[in-house]
Design an enzyme around this catalytic site. Structure first.
Site, short mmCIF file in Angstrom:
data_model
loop_
_atom_site.label_atom_id
_atom_site.label_comp_id
_atom_site.label_asym_id
_atom_site.label_seq_id
_atom_site.Cartn_x
_atom_site.Cartn_y
_atom_site.Cartn_z
N GLY A 295 0.70 -1.34 0.07
CA GLY A 295 0.04 0.00 -0.02
C GLY A 295 0.73 1.47 -0.13
O GLY A 295 0.04 2.36 -0.11
N GLY A 297 2.52 2.54 -2.52
CA GLY A 297 2.72 3.18 -3.80
C GLY A 297 1.80 4.31 -4.15
O GLY A 297 0.89 4.54 -3.57
N CYS A 300 -1.72 3.40 -5.24
CA CYS A 300 -2.37 2.38 -4.47
C CYS A 300 -3.41 2.90 -3.71
O CYS A 300 -3.56 3.89 -3.11
CB CYS A 300 -1.25 1.86 -3.34
N ASP A 329 9.52 -1.95 -2.25
CA ASP A 329 8.61 -1.66 -3.52
C ASP A 329 7.48 -0.64 -3.05
O ASP A 329 6.53 -0.86 -2.71
CB ASP A 329 8.02 -2.91 -3.81
N GLY A 352 7.82 3.10 -9.42
CA GLY A 352 6.82 3.38 -10.32
C GLY A 352 6.69 4.76 -10.67
O GLY A 352 7.03 5.05 -11.46
N MET A 379 -1.98 -0.99 -10.90
CA MET A 379 -2.62 -2.42 -11.72
C MET A 379 -3.79 -2.92 -11.40
O MET A 379 -4.32 -3.75 -11.93
CB MET A 379 -1.23 -3.28 -11.83
N GLU A 404 -8.54 -1.24 -6.37
CA GLU A 404 -7.44 -1.01 -5.21
C GLU A 404 -6.09 -0.21 -5.54
O GLU A 404 -5.15 -0.18 -5.39
CB GLU A 404 -6.97 -2.32 -4.46
P1 XMP Z 1 5.28 3.99 -6.48
O1 XMP Z 1 5.02 4.40 -5.36
O2 XMP Z 1 6.83 3.83 -7.01
O3 XMP Z 1 4.83 2.46 -6.39
O4 XMP Z 1 4.48 4.44 -7.71
C1 XMP Z 1 5.14 1.23 -7.18
C2 XMP Z 1 4.42 0.12 -6.58
O5 XMP Z 1 2.98 0.27 -6.43
C3 XMP Z 1 2.30 -1.09 -6.31
N1 XMP Z 1 0.95 -0.94 -7.21
C4 XMP Z 1 -0.04 -0.92 -6.83
N2 XMP Z 1 -0.53 -1.06 -5.27
N3 XMP Z 1 -2.81 -1.11 -6.02
C5 XMP Z 1 -1.87 -1.15 -5.07
O6 XMP Z 1 -2.26 -0.95 -3.95
C6 XMP Z 1 -2.48 -0.99 -7.36
O7 XMP Z 1 -3.53 -0.64 -8.21
C7 XMP Z 1 -0.95 -0.81 -7.84
N4 XMP Z 1 -0.19 -0.99 -8.81
C8 XMP Z 1 1.10 -0.99 -8.38
C9 XMP Z 1 3.32 -1.90 -6.83
O8 XMP Z 1 3.82 -2.85 -5.87
C10 XMP Z 1 4.28 -1.11 -7.49
O9 XMP Z 1 5.65 -1.54 -7.83
#
Ligand code: XMP
Length: 462
Positions: A295, A297, A300, A329, A352, A379, A404
């Site tokens: 969570g 990200g 997220c 991550d 990301g 994603m 999410e």
């Molecule tokens: P940052 O902060 O660098 O994070 O953008 C990238 C990471 O976010 C995660 N990720 C998600 N987490 N819902 C979530 O809760 C999502 O839809 C989602 N998409 C990506 C993932 O671990 C990524 O590497």
């Protein structure tokens, strides 16, 4: 019931120490992603469809990091992205893309755009009959012209077993960019490009495999086509597989890790977890590294939807004592966060949103009110879900899907190279403040001081 306390990046600062490390130049940021994979910078681009396809992965590996090709595509598309990276910088491209003399210029241009290369050997069967490069067709406007009318016949060739040094002198002498390798019967066996030779010589920091090719990872899930996907990715020589699941506590994640280790012996990174228990579970299954972060990200929503998560710096610190390598991550928004994540015990970070909106990230630039943007999306966002469902020809159930993740427009930032360099420079600067020449010393020497609300204000964190 036990209630834990957790902190994240903006809750602390790194305490300065007496230091003999006079400049950033004296610092070494190399790290091991797994036992077998070494990186010269501790940064990985995220396996998200608005962050990492081949262009990002190539740039990441050339800078000493690595990219993970996302899995929100067909197996064929993902494999193709892996292959593009593996072909890019290996000094010898053993299986170059080719065209036939009867192909049209329009086909050549299509192939060039699709594969990300500009020149092609021309073959009949496997017999080499010419080469067509950008300079043969750049000024040609007639798309129906055939390759045989435009190509250079009798290209410079060399034996398939030529050394790199010899190849270099042939390229130099003939003032050409591509040298084609053939066997005794004149069958095409490979290609060497001048650019790849010079990149290979330029920097020891590039992330390379044993054959001198760029390193790349690829993600899979734990349902649907994941076994076939893994099989094809291993065949395409991806260097490691990321078992990419938001909830790495599902027992199936550990099962898939075991399956991959048993069947392929490939390096496996699994996740995501946020506690020591979760990290140990995946380590026992055989994972070579775990992704830590539930969570944090930028896109997220898990924490507000499910109420589940763990403040990211605490998650990193707790997982770092689980006896397995840690990839922090999510939630890296500035170089200070990278420094704190590594100081807290991470071996590398996955990024990301910071890398989205760049030249290297997938997706088109969109203009809005005189500004340029690219899309960044989680994603588990509605639009990612809708795309996935439509690709698989399933029924779209928007009403029944609770996302999410969110999506957003990110201002276009230019090349990712600048962003990575700034991140690494911030980390190096932190190292000079705590007398650390390498990341092990950095982790050993760092102490954090916890900030009060006014401390956060003073640090411009709020
Ligand atoms: P940052 O902060 O660098 O994070 O953008 C990238 C990471 O976010 C995660 N990720 C998600 N987490 N819902 C979530 O809760 C999502 O839809 C989602 N998409 C990506 C993932 O671990 C990524 O590497």
């Amino acid at each position: 019931m036990k209630v834990y306390e957790g902190i994240t990046f903006d809750d602390v600062l790194i305490v300065p120490k007496i230091s003999n490390v006079l400049s950033r130049k004296e610092t070494d940021t190399s790290t091991n992603l797994t036992d077998k994979i070494k990186l010269s910078i501790p940064i990985i681009s995220a396996n998200m469809d608005t962050v990492t396809e081949s262009a990002m992965a190539i740039t990441m590996a050339r800078l000493g990091g690595v990219g993970v090709i996302h899995r929100f595509n067909t197996i064929e598309e993902q494999v193709n992205e892996v292959k593009k990276v593996k072909r890019k910088q290996g000094v010898i491209i053993s299986d170059p893309y080719t065209v036939s003399p009867e192909d049209t210029l329009s086909k050549v241009k299509e192939l060039a755009a699709e594969k990300g290369v500009t020149g092609f050997p021309v073959v009949i069967g496997s017999k080499l009959v010419g080469i067509i490069t950008k300079r043969d067709y750049i000024l040609e406007g007639d798309m129906t012209k055939k390759v045989k009318e435009l190509m250079t016949k009798d290209p410079v060739v060399a034996d398939e077993n030529i050394t790199i040094n010899k190849a270099k002198s042939i390229l130099k002498k003939n003032k050409i960019e591509k040298l084609l390798l053939v066997d005794k019967e004149g069958r095409l066996k490979g290609m060497i490009t001048a650019k790849d030779i010079s990149i290979n010589e330029a920097d020891g920091g590039i992330s390379k495999d044993k054959k001198g090719r760029l390193i790349v990872g690829a993600a899979i899930g734990i349902v649907g086509d994941y076994k076939e996907r893994a099989d094809k990715l291993v065949e395409a020589e991806a260097d490691f597989i990321v078992v990419d699941v938001a909830n790495g506590y599902l027992t199936k994640v550990a099962d898939v890790v075991k399956y991959l280790k048993k069947n392929y012996g490939i390096e496996v990174i699994a996740g995501n977890v946020a506690t020591k228990e979760g990290a140990i579970n995946l380590a026992r299954a055989g994972a070579d590294a775990v992704k830590v972060g539930i969570g944090p990200g930028g896109a997220c929503l898990t924490r507000s939807v499910a109420g589940v998560g763990y403040p990211q710096l605490s998650a990193i610190m707790e997982c770092s004592v689980a006896g397995i390598r840690i990839i922090a991550d999510g939630g890296i928004t500035k170089s200070a966060d990278l420094a704190k994540a590594i100081a807290g015990g991470a071996d590398a970070v996955m990024i990301g949103s910071l890398l989205s909106g760049t030249d290297e990230s997938p997706g088109k630039i969109v203009a809005k009110e005189n500004k340029n943007y690219k899309i960044y999306r989680g994603m588990a966002s509605i639009s990612a879900y809708a795309d996935k469902v439509m690709k698989q020809n399933e029924l779209l159930d928007i009403e029944g899907y609770t996302p999410e993740g969110t999506e957003m427009l990110v201002e276009y930032k230019g090349s990712a190279i600048k962003i990575i360099n700034n991140l690494v420079n911030g980390l190096k600067s932190a190292m000079t403040y705590v007398n650390a020449k390498n990341l092990n010393e950095f982790r050993k020497n760092v102490e954090f001081v916890r900030l009060t609300e006014s401390g956060k204000k003073e640090s411009k964190y709020v």
